[in-house]
Design a protein around this motif. Structure first.
Motif, PDB file in Angstrom:
ATOM      1  N   GLU A  95      23.928  50.480  70.116  1.00 41.79           N
ATOM      2  CA  GLU A  95      24.095  50.609  68.662  1.00 41.79           C
ATOM      3  C   GLU A  95      25.539  50.947  68.290  1.00 41.79           C
ATOM      4  OE1 GLU A  95      21.903  54.416  70.079  1.00 41.79           O
ATOM      5  OE2 GLU A  95      21.929  52.263  70.526  1.00 41.79           O
ATOM      6  N   ASP A  96      26.229  51.706  69.151  1.00 40.76           N
ATOM      7  CA  ASP A  96      27.623  52.051  68.862  1.00 40.76           C
ATOM      8  C   ASP A  96      28.576  50.895  69.139  1.00 40.76           C
ATOM      9  OD1 ASP A  96      27.079  54.600  67.980  1.00 40.76           O
ATOM     10  OD2 ASP A  96      27.253  55.487  69.974  1.00 40.76           O
ATOM     11  N   GLN A  97      28.132  49.917  69.920  1.00 44.07           N
ATOM     12  CA  GLN A  97      28.974  48.755  70.193  1.00 44.07           C
ATOM     13  C   GLN A  97      29.042  47.807  68.993  1.00 44.07           C
ATOM     14  OE1 GLN A  97      28.162  46.769  73.998  1.00 44.07           O
ATOM     15  NE2 GLN A  97      27.323  48.688  74.795  1.00 44.07           N
ATOM     16  N   ILE A  98      28.037  47.892  68.119  1.00 48.07           N
ATOM     17  CA  ILE A  98      28.010  47.029  66.930  1.00 48.07           C
ATOM     18  C   ILE A  98      29.120  47.454  65.965  1.00 48.07           C
ATOM     19  CG2 ILE A  98      26.636  46.294  64.948  1.00 48.07           C
ATOM     20  CD1 ILE A  98      24.138  46.873  66.637  1.00 48.07           C
ATOM     21  N   GLY A  99      29.963  46.527  65.596  1.00 42.55           N
ATOM     22  CA  GLY A  99      31.033  46.820  64.647  1.00 42.55           C
ATOM     23  C   GLY A  99      32.160  47.654  65.219  1.00 42.55           C
ATOM     24  N   LEU A 100      32.280  47.701  66.562  1.00 47.09           N
ATOM     25  CA  LEU A 100      33.297  48.535  67.197  1.00 47.09           C
ATOM     26  C   LEU A 100      34.711  48.137  66.790  1.00 47.09           C
ATOM     27  CD1 LEU A 100      33.447  50.899  69.218  1.00 47.09           C
ATOM     28  CD2 LEU A 100      33.718  49.206  71.032  1.00 47.09           C
ATOM     29  N   PHE A 101      34.901  46.836  66.499  1.00 49.38           N
ATOM     30  CA  PHE A 101      36.228  46.348  66.131  1.00 49.38           C
ATOM     31  C   PHE A 101      36.316  45.978  64.650  1.00 49.38           C
ATOM     32  CE2 PHE A 101      35.398  45.156  70.575  1.00 49.38           C
ATOM     33  CZ  PHE A 101      36.430  45.844  71.202  1.00 49.38           C
ATOM     34  N   ASP A 102      35.355  46.474  63.855  1.00 47.82           N
ATOM     35  CA  ASP A 102      35.286  46.123  62.433  1.00 47.82           C
ATOM     36  C   ASP A 102      35.654  47.334  61.589  1.00 47.82           C
ATOM     37  OD1 ASP A 102      34.748  45.223  59.911  1.00 47.82           O
ATOM     38  OD2 ASP A 102      32.619  44.822  60.249  1.00 47.82           O
ATOM     39  N   VAL A 103      36.754  47.238  60.831  1.00 51.07           N
ATOM     40  CA  VAL A 103      37.213  48.375  60.037  1.00 51.07           C
ATOM     41  C   VAL A 103      36.183  48.786  58.999  1.00 51.07           C
ATOM     42  CG1 VAL A 103      38.416  46.946  58.326  1.00 51.07           C
ATOM     43  CG2 VAL A 103      39.150  49.307  58.716  1.00 51.07           C
ATOM     44  N   ASP A 104      35.420  47.848  58.461  1.00 54.01           N
ATOM     45  CA  ASP A 104      34.457  48.177  57.413  1.00 54.01           C
ATOM     46  C   ASP A 104      33.266  48.964  57.933  1.00 54.01           C
ATOM     47  OD1 ASP A 104      35.905  46.955  55.359  1.00 54.01           O
ATOM     48  OD2 ASP A 104      35.111  44.979  55.898  1.00 54.01           O
ATOM     49  N   SER A 105      33.024  48.876  59.251  1.00 56.30           N
ATOM     50  CA  SER A 105      31.896  49.621  59.813  1.00 56.30           C
ATOM     51  C   SER A 105      32.349  50.847  60.580  1.00 56.30           C
ATOM     52  CB  SER A 105      31.083  48.727  60.759  1.00 56.30           C
ATOM     53  OG  SER A 105      31.848  48.403  61.913  1.00 56.30           O
ATOM     54  N   THR A 106      33.659  51.129  60.505  1.00 59.44           N
ATOM     55  CA  THR A 106      34.196  52.255  61.263  1.00 59.44           C
ATOM     56  C   THR A 106      33.657  53.573  60.723  1.00 59.44           C
ATOM     57  OG1 THR A 106      36.204  51.064  61.812  1.00 59.44           O
ATOM     58  CG2 THR A 106      36.292  53.459  61.975  1.00 59.44           C
ATOM     59  N   GLU A 107      33.111  54.365  61.635  1.00 54.98           N
ATOM     60  CA  GLU A 107      32.519  55.658  61.283  1.00 54.98           C
ATOM     61  C   GLU A 107      33.435  56.772  61.766  1.00 54.98           C
ATOM     62  OE1 GLU A 107      28.529  58.276  62.463  1.00 54.98           O
ATOM     63  OE2 GLU A 107      28.857  56.275  63.285  1.00 54.98           O
ATOM     64  N   ILE A 108      33.693  57.747  60.902  1.00 59.29           N
ATOM     65  CA  ILE A 108      34.493  58.894  61.298  1.00 59.29           C
ATOM     66  C   ILE A 108      33.590  59.885  62.031  1.00 59.29           C
ATOM     67  CG2 ILE A 108      35.914  60.804  60.500  1.00 59.29           C
ATOM     68  CD1 ILE A 108      37.199  58.051  60.233  1.00 59.29           C
ATOM     69  N   ILE A 109      33.913  60.134  63.305  1.00 59.82           N
ATOM     70  CA  ILE A 109      33.112  61.003  64.156  1.00 59.82           C
ATOM     71  C   ILE A 109      33.973  62.164  64.616  1.00 59.82           C
ATOM     72  CG2 ILE A 109      31.819  61.121  66.334  1.00 59.82           C
ATOM     73  CD1 ILE A 109      31.289  58.117  65.992  1.00 59.82           C
ATOM     74  N   PRO A 110      33.442  63.383  64.656  1.00 57.77           N
ATOM     75  CA  PRO A 110      34.247  64.531  65.081  1.00 57.77           C
ATOM     76  C   PRO A 110      34.902  64.301  66.430  1.00 57.77           C
ATOM     77  CG  PRO A 110      32.143  65.257  64.201  1.00 57.77           C
ATOM     78  CD  PRO A 110      32.077  63.759  64.285  1.00 57.77           C
ATOM     79  N   GLU A 111      36.125  64.822  66.586  1.00 59.80           N
ATOM     80  CA  GLU A 111      36.905  64.619  67.806  1.00 59.80           C
ATOM     81  C   GLU A 111      36.206  65.166  69.039  1.00 59.80           C
ATOM     82  OE1 GLU A 111      40.392  63.147  69.697  1.00 59.80           O
ATOM     83  OE2 GLU A 111      39.652  62.929  67.644  1.00 59.80           O
ATOM     84  N   ASN A 112      35.447  66.266  68.885  1.00 60.13           N
ATOM     85  CA  ASN A 112      34.815  66.884  70.035  1.00 60.13           C
ATOM     86  C   ASN A 112      33.447  66.276  70.339  1.00 60.13           C
ATOM     87  OD1 ASN A 112      33.419  67.826  67.858  1.00 60.13           O
ATOM     88  ND2 ASN A 112      33.598  70.011  68.363  1.00 60.13           N
ATOM     89  N   SER A 113      33.081  65.199  69.659  1.00 60.36           N
ATOM     90  CA  SER A 113      31.805  64.552  69.904  1.00 60.36           C
ATOM     91  C   SER A 113      31.862  63.759  71.207  1.00 60.36           C
ATOM     92  CB  SER A 113      31.467  63.606  68.744  1.00 60.36           C
ATOM     93  OG  SER A 113      30.338  62.831  69.054  1.00 60.36           O
ATOM     94  N   PHE A 114      30.691  63.636  71.868  1.00 54.64           N
ATOM     95  CA  PHE A 114      30.623  62.826  73.075  1.00 54.64           C
ATOM     96  C   PHE A 114      30.432  61.352  72.741  1.00 54.64           C
ATOM     97  CE2 PHE A 114      29.494  67.019  74.769  1.00 54.64           C
ATOM     98  CZ  PHE A 114      30.340  67.069  75.858  1.00 54.64           C
ATOM     99  N   LYS A 115      30.331  61.057  71.465  1.00 53.86           N
ATOM    100  CA  LYS A 115      30.183  59.689  71.000  1.00 53.86           C
ATOM    101  C   LYS A 115      31.553  59.044  70.895  1.00 53.86           C
ATOM    102  CE  LYS A 115      27.628  57.355  67.285  1.00 53.86           C
ATOM    103  NZ  LYS A 115      26.943  57.571  66.008  1.00 53.86           N
ATOM    104  N   ARG A 116      31.684  57.807  71.394  1.00 55.31           N
ATOM    105  CA  ARG A 116      32.980  57.151  71.361  1.00 55.31           C
ATOM    106  C   ARG A 116      33.327  56.779  69.924  1.00 55.31           C
ATOM    107  NH1 ARG A 116      36.058  54.094  75.511  1.00 55.31           N
ATOM    108  NH2 ARG A 116      34.377  54.587  76.936  1.00 55.31           N
TER     109      ARG A 116
END
Length: 303
Positions: A242-263
């Motif tokens: 699910e995180d690979q979807i839109g990985l290179f798409d600015v419109d789907s970019t999600e701001i995630i905390p820096e200390n998160s284990f999520k890429r």
């Protein structure tokens, strides 16, 4: 009033003989005392020197950003999504540096030299990330101009990868990683040098960031018709489908905390996508959570 982060290093550097008073008269072992010069042990001098170096790096980063902000302000004015990414990416490493400097002050009072070295390594890593981000900002700003300066030339891929591995040496050392490549020395691509450097730098930095200490990074290249396919592989945390979807798409970019284990999807991967597409190539990711990731992109082969 002087900023808090400068107080400690400036006072120590001006009065190195008064180091004991800076740590509130904390006691030292007999072995420590026997090696002291002017009341300061060799290890304490090492810590003081690293603090001074860290202060210079921090001041230099702030100066660079101040010098560059007017240059890029007009270009990014109409790109609100990019601005939110830039703001978040800039805030995280500076917050880390300032936080670590506060912890270092506590360690000085407690005379905990081992923890001080660990915190300095963390701050150094944040400084490296900030430097990389500044380079990305300038690369992106250049690409947004009407004349993006695209200038394809013959590039020996193995030589360029060797340079980028060398440039990442400090970050690799801090995490005790292994980074190697197995690229044919005769592989040449027809590509813009600065854009190709930016692609490789970001994919290598991305691997370093999301890999555990003592991990491995491997860079490979193969011929695919008229293209060279380059892959940057790591055995890090991986990326869920699910995180690979839109990985290179600015419109789907999600701001995630820096200390998160999520890429987190930041400016670096967006630049990779943009620069690869300018060359007429493609970029993709192959990954499984817990098993690492491979970022794969293509560039035109030089005839």
């Amino acid at each position: 009033m002087e900023p808090k982060q400068y107080f400690l290093t400036k006072n120590l550097s001006r009065n190195p003989g008064n180091y004991d008073s800076a740590i509130n008269g904390a006691s030292h072992s007999t072995d420590h005392e026997s090696h002291k010069i002017d009341g300061v042990s060799p290890k304490e001098r090492k810590i003081m020197k690293r603090l001074q170096e860290l202060e210079k790096i921090n001041a230099g980063l702030e100066k660079t950003i101040e010098q560059r902000k007017d240059e890029i302000a007009e270009i990014i004015a109409s790109n609100k999504k990019y601005i939110s990414i830039l703001a978040h990416d800039l805030k995280s490493p500076f917050s880390s540096i300032y936080g670590v400097l506060g912890l270092l002050k506590d360690c000085i009072h407690e005379n905990n030299l081992d923890e001080m070295e660990e915190y300095i390594d963390i701050a150094s890593s944040s400084a490296i990330n900030t430097t990389n981000l500044i380079e990305n900002i300038m690369a992106w700003a250049t690409s947004q101009k009407k004349d993006n300066g695209f200038n394809p030339v013959r590039i020996n891929l193995a030589n360029l990868v060797n340079q980028e591995i060398e440039n990442s040496k400090l970050a690799v050392k801090l995490k005790k990683l292994s980074i190697v490549h197995s690229i044919d020395p005769d592989f040449n691509v027809s590509a813009d040098l600065q854009m190709t450097k930016t692609i490789l730098r970001n994919l290598i930095n991305n691997a370093i960031k999301f890999i555990s200490p003592n991990g491995n990074i491997i860079i490979r290249a193969t011929e695919v018709g008229s293209l060279i396919e380059i892959s940057v592989m790591d055995n890090g945390i991986g990326i869920s489908p699910e995180d690979q979807i839109g990985l290179f798409d600015v419109d789907s970019t999600e701001i995630i905390p820096e200390n998160s284990f999520k890429r987190r999807k930041g400016l670096g991967l967006l630049l990779c996508w943009e620069f690869v597409n300018i060359h007429g190539g493609n970029i993709r990711v192959e990954s499984q959570p817990g098993k690492g990731s491979s970022f794969i992109f293509t560039l035109p082969k030089h005839d």
